[in-house]
Enzyme design. Structure first.
Site, PDB file in Angstrom:
ATOM      1  N   CYS A   1      30.147  -0.616  75.930  1.00  0.00           N
ATOM      2  CA  CYS A   1      29.345  -1.368  74.826  1.00  0.00           C
ATOM      3  C   CYS A   1      29.806  -3.208  75.196  1.00  0.00           C
ATOM      4  O   CYS A   1      29.040  -3.969  74.930  1.00  0.00           O
ATOM      5  CB  CYS A   1      28.919  -1.570  73.979  1.00  0.00           C
ATOM      6  SG  CYS A   1      30.842  -0.448  72.708  1.00  0.00           S
TER       7      CYS A   1
ATOM      8  N   GLU B   1      20.502  -4.965  77.392  1.00  0.00           N
ATOM      9  CA  GLU B   1      21.992  -4.846  77.930  1.00  0.00           C
ATOM     10  C   GLU B   1      21.888  -3.432  79.106  1.00  0.00           C
ATOM     11  O   GLU B   1      20.375  -2.392  78.744  1.00  0.00           O
ATOM     12  CB  GLU B   1      22.464  -3.655  76.448  1.00  0.00           C
ATOM     13  CG  GLU B   1      23.584  -3.180  76.862  1.00  0.00           C
ATOM     14  CD  GLU B   1      24.048  -2.318  76.063  1.00  0.00           C
ATOM     15  OE1 GLU B   1      23.222  -1.879  74.837  1.00  0.00           O
ATOM     16  OE2 GLU B   1      25.559  -2.459  75.288  1.00  0.00           O
TER      17      GLU B   1
ATOM     18  N   GLY C   1      20.102   2.252  66.537  1.00  0.00           N
ATOM     19  CA  GLY C   1      21.219   1.747  64.871  1.00  0.00           C
ATOM     20  C   GLY C   1      19.680   1.561  64.238  1.00  0.00           C
ATOM     21  O   GLY C   1      20.084   1.783  62.572  1.00  0.00           O
TER      22      GLY C   1
ATOM     23  N   GLU D   1      28.146   0.466  65.562  1.00  0.00           N
ATOM     24  CA  GLU D   1      29.151   0.030  67.082  1.00  0.00           C
ATOM     25  C   GLU D   1      27.577   0.094  67.750  1.00  0.00           C
ATOM     26  O   GLU D   1      27.649   0.908  68.067  1.00  0.00           O
ATOM     27  CB  GLU D   1      30.107   0.736  67.509  1.00  0.00           C
ATOM     28  CG  GLU D   1      31.037  -0.419  67.901  1.00  0.00           C
ATOM     29  CD  GLU D   1      30.883  -0.482  69.638  1.00  0.00           C
ATOM     30  OE1 GLU D   1      29.830  -1.163  70.254  1.00  0.00           O
ATOM     31  OE2 GLU D   1      31.363   0.692  69.739  1.00  0.00           O
TER      32      GLU D   1
ATOM     33  N   GLY E   1      25.687   3.904  69.806  1.00  0.00           N
ATOM     34  CA  GLY E   1      25.291   3.679  70.931  1.00  0.00           C
ATOM     35  C   GLY E   1      24.330   2.888  70.813  1.00  0.00           C
ATOM     36  O   GLY E   1      24.265   1.422  70.215  1.00  0.00           O
ATOM     37  N   SER E   2      22.831   2.627  70.910  1.00  0.00           N
ATOM     38  CA  SER E   2      21.907   1.822  71.407  1.00  0.00           C
ATOM     39  C   SER E   2      21.635   0.859  70.061  1.00  0.00           C
ATOM     40  O   SER E   2      21.121   1.215  68.662  1.00  0.00           O
ATOM     41  CB  SER E   2      20.449   2.204  72.093  1.00  0.00           C
ATOM     42  OG  SER E   2      19.868   2.669  71.259  1.00  0.00           O
ATOM     43  N   THR E   3      21.171   0.008  70.441  1.00  0.00           N
ATOM     44  CA  THR E   3      20.510  -1.106  68.391  1.00  0.00           C
ATOM     45  C   THR E   3      19.019  -0.446  68.424  1.00  0.00           C
ATOM     46  O   THR E   3      19.086  -0.417  67.226  1.00  0.00           O
ATOM     47  CB  THR E   3      20.365  -2.832  69.229  1.00  0.00           C
ATOM     48  OG1 THR E   3      21.717  -2.913  69.129  1.00  0.00           O
ATOM     49  CG2 THR E   3      19.458  -3.442  67.774  1.00  0.00           C
TER      50      THR E   3
ATOM     51  N   LYS F   1      27.926  14.517  65.527  1.00  0.00           N
ATOM     52  CA  LYS F   1      26.689  14.938  66.662  1.00  0.00           C
ATOM     53  C   LYS F   1      27.301  14.345  67.928  1.00  0.00           C
ATOM     54  O   LYS F   1      27.375  13.305  68.095  1.00  0.00           O
ATOM     55  CB  LYS F   1      26.037  14.395  66.048  1.00  0.00           C
ATOM     56  CG  LYS F   1      24.272  14.641  67.279  1.00  0.00           C
ATOM     57  CD  LYS F   1      23.221  14.060  67.043  1.00  0.00           C
ATOM     58  CE  LYS F   1      23.058  13.689  68.172  1.00  0.00           C
ATOM     59  NZ  LYS F   1      23.594  14.465  69.929  1.00  0.00           N
TER      60      LYS F   1
HETATM   61  P1  NDP Z   1      21.140   6.262  72.147  1.00  0.00           P
HETATM   62  O1  NDP Z   1      21.317   4.722  70.771  1.00  0.00           O
HETATM   63  O2  NDP Z   1      19.399   6.255  71.525  1.00  0.00           O
HETATM   64  O3  NDP Z   1      22.208   7.431  71.726  1.00  0.00           O
HETATM   65  C1  NDP Z   1      22.844   7.444  71.037  1.00  0.00           C
HETATM   66  C2  NDP Z   1      23.486   8.139  70.255  1.00  0.00           C
HETATM   67  O4  NDP Z   1      22.069   8.490  68.968  1.00  0.00           O
HETATM   68  C3  NDP Z   1      23.248   9.607  70.713  1.00  0.00           C
HETATM   69  O5  NDP Z   1      24.271  11.139  70.201  1.00  0.00           O
HETATM   70  C4  NDP Z   1      22.034   9.928  70.433  1.00  0.00           C
HETATM   71  O6  NDP Z   1      21.482  11.555  70.610  1.00  0.00           O
HETATM   72  C5  NDP Z   1      21.466  10.045  69.042  1.00  0.00           C
HETATM   73  N1  NDP Z   1      20.632   9.411  68.616  1.00  0.00           N
HETATM   74  C6  NDP Z   1      19.889   8.929  69.403  1.00  0.00           C
HETATM   75  N2  NDP Z   1      18.445   9.387  67.967  1.00  0.00           N
HETATM   76  C7  NDP Z   1      18.582   9.260  67.277  1.00  0.00           C
HETATM   77  C8  NDP Z   1      17.979   9.514  66.205  1.00  0.00           C
HETATM   78  N3  NDP Z   1      16.752   9.309  66.087  1.00  0.00           N
HETATM   79  N4  NDP Z   1      19.176   9.625  65.580  1.00  0.00           N
HETATM   80  C9  NDP Z   1      19.909  10.006  64.942  1.00  0.00           C
HETATM   81  N5  NDP Z   1      21.125   9.851  66.434  1.00  0.00           N
HETATM   82  C10 NDP Z   1      19.784   9.618  67.432  1.00  0.00           C
HETATM   83  O7  NDP Z   1      21.014   5.326  73.034  1.00  0.00           O
HETATM   84  P2  NDP Z   1      20.823   6.194  74.643  1.00  0.00           P
HETATM   85  O8  NDP Z   1      21.563   7.746  75.115  1.00  0.00           O
HETATM   86  O9  NDP Z   1      19.509   6.505  74.870  1.00  0.00           O
HETATM   87  O10 NDP Z   1      20.977   4.791  75.518  1.00  0.00           O
HETATM   88  C11 NDP Z   1      20.521   4.134  75.378  1.00  0.00           C
HETATM   89  C12 NDP Z   1      21.077   2.579  75.343  1.00  0.00           C
HETATM   90  O11 NDP Z   1      22.251   2.622  74.553  1.00  0.00           O
HETATM   91  C13 NDP Z   1      21.629   2.451  76.249  1.00  0.00           C
HETATM   92  O12 NDP Z   1      21.302   2.116  77.273  1.00  0.00           O
HETATM   93  C14 NDP Z   1      22.827   1.750  76.438  1.00  0.00           C
HETATM   94  O13 NDP Z   1      22.193   0.365  76.611  1.00  0.00           O
HETATM   95  C15 NDP Z   1      22.555   1.724  74.680  1.00  0.00           C
HETATM   96  N6  NDP Z   1      24.591   2.262  74.620  1.00  0.00           N
HETATM   97  C16 NDP Z   1      24.917   1.776  73.763  1.00  0.00           C
HETATM   98  C17 NDP Z   1      26.132   2.074  73.259  1.00  0.00           C
HETATM   99  C18 NDP Z   1      27.944   1.620  73.189  1.00  0.00           C
HETATM  100  O14 NDP Z   1      28.462   2.012  73.193  1.00  0.00           O
HETATM  101  N7  NDP Z   1      26.953   1.002  72.064  1.00  0.00           N
HETATM  102  C19 NDP Z   1      26.870   3.735  74.000  1.00  0.00           C
HETATM  103  C20 NDP Z   1      25.897   4.546  74.814  1.00  0.00           C
HETATM  104  C21 NDP Z   1      24.359   3.255  74.876  1.00  0.00           C
HETATM  105  P3  NDP Z   1      21.591  12.487  72.080  1.00  0.00           P
HETATM  106  O15 NDP Z   1      22.009  11.793  73.074  1.00  0.00           O
HETATM  107  O16 NDP Z   1      21.607  13.288  71.368  1.00  0.00           O
HETATM  108  O17 NDP Z   1      20.146  12.576  72.253  1.00  0.00           O
END
Ligand code: NDP
Length: 493
Positions: free
Chosen positions: A299, A395, A248, A265, A243-245, A190
């Site tokens: 990140c 962050e 996670g 991660e 993605g975000s904590t 995804k």
């Molecule tokens: P998210 O963690 O929400 O998104 C990362 C991925 O998770 C996307 O594919 C997203 O889908 C998906 N996702 C969102 N909600 C769910 C859920 N309930 N179940 C399963 N998958 C889900 O990050 P955001 O894009 O909202 O960014 C927010 C903050 O996260 C940023 O400002 C940054 O601080 C941090 N971040 C950290 C990253 C890293 O590399 N560690 C990368 C990106 C963000 P979709 O986007 O399609 O909704």
């Protein structure tokens, strides 16, 4: 901001915009689509099929079939290795188009997408292909009564769900997909809703490389529907998320139904420490790249800068000078060094932190948007914020660094570790003892010394504390995509 003539046809149609399920590009079951947006101008690039939970179900069914009955996990390891190596080669050959797609969708400079992200992803597939032939077990001399031949096998897990973000869409996908496939797993990917295009093109290249239908499936869509269903699906054996904590934690909750394996991660607030004996010029250059690269959307971004009192003024002035010189602009402008942030939603989030920062500290440079169109933000340095300020603790994920002073190693290690995150850290010093002592005491999954943001397929990467579980890359990652089976054979009659 002037935009010089682009060298690529940015308006050429995008070939793949549907879902990839069982080797076919298909519409979503309910036929819905969503717009994917170019963050450099806020305009629609194209419509992409919008998956639902039902689409996840059929992608998982295809991946399940391909794992349980298909050739992929059963083929000779050398054949699997060859297919992954071919995929790496195809990616390199496709750099111009893959880079164009990544720049359109994510905003990063085209030169970086083609010469950085694509070769880096290709390198992952090349490196990880070698593990297909090296997943060895061991023979174990046991002491139980009787005579035995006891050994372990390292086996693929099954169907793996990959949920990736929008900052390095292709690269982070390859961090996960390459080891998952090398071990013989099948995957459902995804991509982030903001950046679905490179995942779909990668899916096409997987088919061209000879990876059988159903082994790699791609379901575009929203996190709370598609991502959630993938994380909770009872027929998915593992989920790997970046993605975000906060998200996670949601993934963990969703995964507990069938106790699937989880790799996380997550975020970071990485401390980058400059000691007074450092090569100051190198430290300024490395620390600037460490935070401003990819518009700070990394990140591991070096978002907390700790500089010794003796060199603080020199370093901060040098970084401010560099920040003001950075060319921010459209990724197709050859002069551009950093692009916009990846989406309107994220632009608003980072802009909110700029306002917070102005109340919590002093603006050394930057602090504003650039232009009225697109999601461009000035490289920004804040100073003088208290240790518990939001801009020090949270962050921001944008081109924003917070500078702090320190007097000695004890003080700076305590400050650096005063965070819930533990992803990465930087240390700049010419003293070998200071380098190793500090590296040993920092609570971070990676510590770069006299460098920052160096990645290689052979270097494990991942977080301590609330920055995550498990590792990407290196030998260690194979433990996260395989399980150990013990076989105990009685051989004394
Ligand atoms: P998210 O963690 O929400 O998104 C990362 C991925 O998770 C996307 O594919 C997203 O889908 C998906 N996702 C969102 N909600 C769910 C859920 N309930 N179940 C399963 N998958 C889900 O990050 P955001 O894009 O909202 O960014 C927010 C903050 O996260 C940023 O400002 C940054 O601080 C941090 N971040 C950290 C990253 C890293 O590399 N560690 C990368 C990106 C963000 P979709 O986007 O399609 O909704």
């Amino acid at each position: 901001m002037t935009i010089t003539e682009p060298t690529v046809d940015v308006t050429a149609p995008i070939e793949h915009t549907k879902l990839l399920i069982d080797g076919e590009f298909v519409d979503s079951l309910d036929g819905s689509t969503f717009d994917t947006i170019n963050p450099s101008n806020g305009e629609v690039i194209t419509q992409v099929a919008l998956g639902s939970a039902a689409d996840v179900d059929r992608a998982v069914a295809a991946a399940r079939q391909a794992f349980d009955h298909g050739p992929w996990p059963r083929m000779k390891p050398s054949e699997r290795a060859a297919a992954l190596w071919r995929l790496g080669d195809l990616l390199l050959a496709d750099a111009a188009e893959m880079g164009r797609i990544e720049t359109l969708d994510q905003g990063k400079p085209y030169s970086l997408a083609t010469a950085g992200d694509v070769p880096s992803a290709a390198g992952l597939f090349h490196y990880m292909s070698g593990f297909a032939t090296k997943l060895e077990g061991s023979v174990i001399p046991i002491s139980a009564p009787g005579e035995y031949h006891t050994y372990t096998r390292r086996e693929a897990l099954g169907v793996v769900g990959l949920i990736v973000p929008w900052n390095f869409p292709l690269v982070i996908t390859s961090w996960k997909m390459a080891p998952a496939l090398a071990a013989g797993n099948t995957v459902v990917l995804k991509p982030a809703e903001a950046t679905p295009l490179s995942a779909l093109r990668l899916g096409q290249l997987c088919l061209e490389a000879g990876i059988p239908p159903g082994v790699v499936n791609v379901v575009n869509g929203y996190g709370p529907t598609v991502g959630q269903r993938l994380a909770e699906h009872p027929l998915v054996d593992k989920v790997s998320f970046t993605g975000s904590t906060a998200t996670g934690r949601r993934i963990l909750d969703a995964a507990k139904g069938n106790l699937k394996r989880v790799t996380l991660e997550l975020g970071g607030k990485s401390a980058n420490i400059i000691f007074p004996d450092a090569d100051i010029e190198a430290a300024i250059a490395g620390s600037s790249a460490g935070i401003f690269f990819n518009a700070g959307q990394a990140c591991a971004a070096a978002s907390r800068l700790y500089v010794h009192d003796d060199v603080y003024d020199e370093v901060v002035a040098g970084m401010a000078e560099k920040a003001r010189q950075i060319k921010v602009g459209d990724g197709f402008d050859p002069q551009t060094e950093i692009g916009p942030v990846a989406s309107l939603e994220h632009f608003e989030r980072v802009s909110g932190y700029l306002d917070v920062g102005k109340n919590e500290g002093e603006v050394v440079t930057g602090g504003a948007r650039i232009g009225e169109k697109g999601y461009f933000i000035e490289p920004t340095i804040f100073a003088g914020a208290a240790p518990d300020a939001r801009i020090v603790k949270e962050e921001i994920f944008g081109p924003v660094v917070v500078a702090n002073r320190f007097k000695d190693i004890e003080e700076v290690v305590a400050q650096a570790n005063d965070t819930r995150y533990g992803l990465a850290s930087g240390v700049w010093t010419k003293d070998i003892a200071t380098a190793h002592r500090t590296a040993a005491r920092l609570q971070a999954g990676t510590v770069w010394v006299n460098s920052y943001g160096v990645f290689d397929p052979s270097m494990p990467f991942g977080g301590m504390k609330e920055s995550g579980w498990g590792r990407e890359m290196g030998h260690d990652v194979m433990h996260d995509y395989t399980d150990v089976k013990t076989v105990c054979v009685r051989i004394d009659g």
